[in-house]
Enzyme design. Structure first.
Site, PDB file in Angstrom:
ATOM      1  N   GLY A 217       0.832  -1.211   0.000  1.00 53.10           N
ATOM      2  CA  GLY A 217       0.000   0.000   0.000  1.00 53.10           C
ATOM      3  C   GLY A 217       0.860   1.253   0.000  1.00 53.10           C
ATOM      4  N   LYS A 218       1.911   1.222   0.820  1.00 52.01           N
ATOM      5  CA  LYS A 218       2.830   2.363   0.891  1.00 52.01           C
ATOM      6  C   LYS A 218       3.540   2.555  -0.446  1.00 52.01           C
ATOM      7  CE  LYS A 218       4.541   3.026   5.504  1.00 52.01           C
ATOM      8  NZ  LYS A 218       5.579   2.715   6.485  1.00 52.01           N
TER       9      LYS A 218
ATOM     10  N   ASP B  85       9.331   6.658   8.791  1.00 53.67           N
ATOM     11  CA  ASP B  85       8.857   6.163  10.084  1.00 53.67           C
ATOM     12  C   ASP B  85       7.756   7.116  10.539  1.00 53.67           C
ATOM     13  OD1 ASP B  85       8.987   4.210  12.097  1.00 53.67           O
ATOM     14  OD2 ASP B  85      10.031   5.585  13.430  1.00 53.67           O
ATOM     15  N   SER B  86       6.734   6.560  11.141  1.00 49.58           N
ATOM     16  CA  SER B  86       5.615   7.406  11.523  1.00 49.58           C
ATOM     17  C   SER B  86       4.975   6.903  12.807  1.00 49.58           C
ATOM     18  CB  SER B  86       4.573   7.440  10.397  1.00 49.58           C
ATOM     19  OG  SER B  86       4.116   6.138  10.123  1.00 49.58           O
TER      20      SER B  86
ATOM     21  N   PHE C 251      -6.215   2.766   8.897  1.00 48.58           N
ATOM     22  CA  PHE C 251      -5.677   1.672   9.706  1.00 48.58           C
ATOM     23  C   PHE C 251      -5.235   2.266  11.052  1.00 48.58           C
ATOM     24  CE2 PHE C 251      -1.086   2.607   9.575  1.00 48.58           C
ATOM     25  CZ  PHE C 251      -1.068   3.591   8.603  1.00 48.58           C
ATOM     26  N   GLY C 252      -4.645   1.419  11.869  1.00 47.06           N
ATOM     27  CA  GLY C 252      -4.008   1.887  13.106  1.00 47.06           C
ATOM     28  C   GLY C 252      -4.914   2.749  13.974  1.00 47.06           C
TER      29      GLY C 252
ATOM     30  N   ASP D 157      -6.389   5.544  13.233  1.00 44.88           N
ATOM     31  CA  ASP D 157      -7.310   6.431  12.506  1.00 44.88           C
ATOM     32  C   ASP D 157      -8.679   6.583  13.192  1.00 44.88           C
ATOM     33  OD1 ASP D 157      -5.821   7.505  10.376  1.00 44.88           O
ATOM     34  OD2 ASP D 157      -5.967   5.631   9.268  1.00 44.88           O
TER      35      ASP D 157
ATOM     36  N   HIS E 168      -0.114  13.239   7.369  1.00 40.76           N
ATOM     37  CA  HIS E 168       1.302  13.422   7.706  1.00 40.76           C
ATOM     38  C   HIS E 168       2.199  12.811   6.628  1.00 40.76           C
ATOM     39  CE1 HIS E 168      -0.401   9.736   9.083  1.00 40.76           C
ATOM     40  NE2 HIS E 168       0.717   9.253   9.601  1.00 40.76           N
ATOM     41  N   ARG E 169       1.795  11.609   6.115  1.00 41.83           N
ATOM     42  CA  ARG E 169       2.622  10.941   5.088  1.00 41.83           C
ATOM     43  C   ARG E 169       2.620  11.748   3.791  1.00 41.83           C
ATOM     44  NH1 ARG E 169       2.065   6.553   7.343  1.00 41.83           N
ATOM     45  NH2 ARG E 169      -0.145   6.480   6.937  1.00 41.83           N
TER      46      ARG E 169
HETATM   47  P1  IMP Z   1       5.151   2.706  10.362  1.00 34.22           P
HETATM   48  O1  IMP Z   1       5.713   4.032  10.090  1.00 34.22           O
HETATM   49  O2  IMP Z   1       4.556   2.075   9.153  1.00 34.22           O
HETATM   50  O3  IMP Z   1       6.102   1.826  11.127  1.00 34.22           O
HETATM   51  O4  IMP Z   1       3.879   2.947  11.324  1.00 34.22           O
HETATM   52  C1  IMP Z   1       3.997   3.116  12.704  1.00 34.22           C
HETATM   53  C2  IMP Z   1       2.664   3.018  13.405  1.00 34.22           C
HETATM   54  O5  IMP Z   1       2.119   4.332  13.547  1.00 34.22           O
HETATM   55  C3  IMP Z   1       1.577   2.215  12.708  1.00 34.22           C
HETATM   56  O6  IMP Z   1       1.627   0.873  13.077  1.00 34.22           O
HETATM   57  C4  IMP Z   1       0.319   2.849  13.251  1.00 34.22           C
HETATM   58  O7  IMP Z   1       0.065   2.321  14.513  1.00 34.22           O
HETATM   59  C5  IMP Z   1       0.721   4.310  13.417  1.00 34.22           C
HETATM   60  N1  IMP Z   1       0.366   5.096  12.232  1.00 34.22           N
HETATM   61  C6  IMP Z   1       1.224   5.671  11.337  1.00 34.22           C
HETATM   62  N2  IMP Z   1       0.542   6.309  10.376  1.00 34.22           N
HETATM   63  C7  IMP Z   1      -0.771   6.131  10.661  1.00 34.22           C
HETATM   64  C8  IMP Z   1      -1.967   6.552   9.997  1.00 34.22           C
HETATM   65  O8  IMP Z   1      -1.970   7.199   8.937  1.00 34.22           O
HETATM   66  N3  IMP Z   1      -3.105   6.166  10.589  1.00 34.22           N
HETATM   67  C9  IMP Z   1      -3.164   5.439  11.728  1.00 34.22           C
HETATM   68  N4  IMP Z   1      -2.094   5.012  12.373  1.00 34.22           N
HETATM   69  C10 IMP Z   1      -0.886   5.359  11.847  1.00 34.22           C
END
Ligand code: IMP
Length: 205
Positions: free
Chosen positions: A15-16, A72-73, A157-158, A160, A185-186
């Protein structure tokens, strides 16, 4: 027409890859997933988002010999001194599901007074020309919101469902994906990274 530059994305998430590739159209870059090269995963041992993004990109550049993009987020709650922060994906424990992490943060946020629930998603994106690049290009995206304790919405996801977006009067899980992908943010980090790549490199047109 110049040569297309191959760049590896330090992620196994299709997806990314799709989302970032769509935004790179016009830059003459071909983005490849690190899974195509069987790049082994690494421990995210950094103390900050930027350190972890660089660790991921360096690992992918080292194993592929290609320039690499890493990201990283996570989510930060002001009243929790920025927690879960870099631990967002493992807030409820190593290997925890998105749902378990969400439930834990909802429980913790319930203890915070309603007027102190300011929250933000953060994304750090980096571009390394090679594994020992001493001056990576770094871009940050920040998306401000409010943590809510009644999760809503099925998109995304996550975290949201608990991330209320004041300008849209709904959670980010209730936003249509095409809107989230413009303002998240992304998206913000990627737009900044692309602008810097455009300036820094002659990605021949
Ligand atoms: P990573 O950068 O893919 O490792 O994401 C780190 C974690 O941050 C994810 O597993 C989510 O828990 C949270 N996260 C990052 N971006 C989002 C988003 O756009 N929506 C919801 N959760 C997010």
């Amino acid at each position: 027409m110049g040569k297309i530059k191959r760049v590896v994305l330090a992620s196994n998430n299709p997806g990314k890859l799709r989302e970032i590739s769509e935004m790179l159209v016009g830059l003459h870059l071909e983005l490849l997933s690190q899974s195509e090269f069987k790049v082994p995963g690494i421990q995210e041992t950094g103390a900050t988002f930027v350190e972890n993004a660089i660790l991921k990109a360096r690992n992918a550049a080292r194993h592929t010999g290609l320039p690499a993009i890493g990201d990283d987020s996570g989510i930060e709650v002001d009243a929790l001194n920025g927690e879960p922060g870099i631990y967002s994906s493992r807030y409820a424990g190593e290997g925890a599901s998105d749902e378990a992490n969400l439930i834990k943060l909802v429980e913790v946020v319930r203890q915070i007074p309603e007027d102190k629930r300011i929250t933000r998603f953060i994304c750090l994106m980096v571009y390394l020309r090679h594994p020992t690049d001493p001056s990576p290009i770094i871009a940050e995206g920040i998306w401000e919101g409010i943590a809510v304790t009644e999760p809503k919405g099925k998109n995304g996801f996550g975290y949201d469902p608990m991330f209320f977006v004041p300008g849209y009067n709904c959670t980010s899980a209730e936003l249509p994906p095409e809107i989230k992908n413009q303002i998240s943010h992304r998206a913000q980090a990627l737009k900044k990274l692309i602008a810097q790549l455009n300036t820094a490199y002659t990605c021949a047109k």
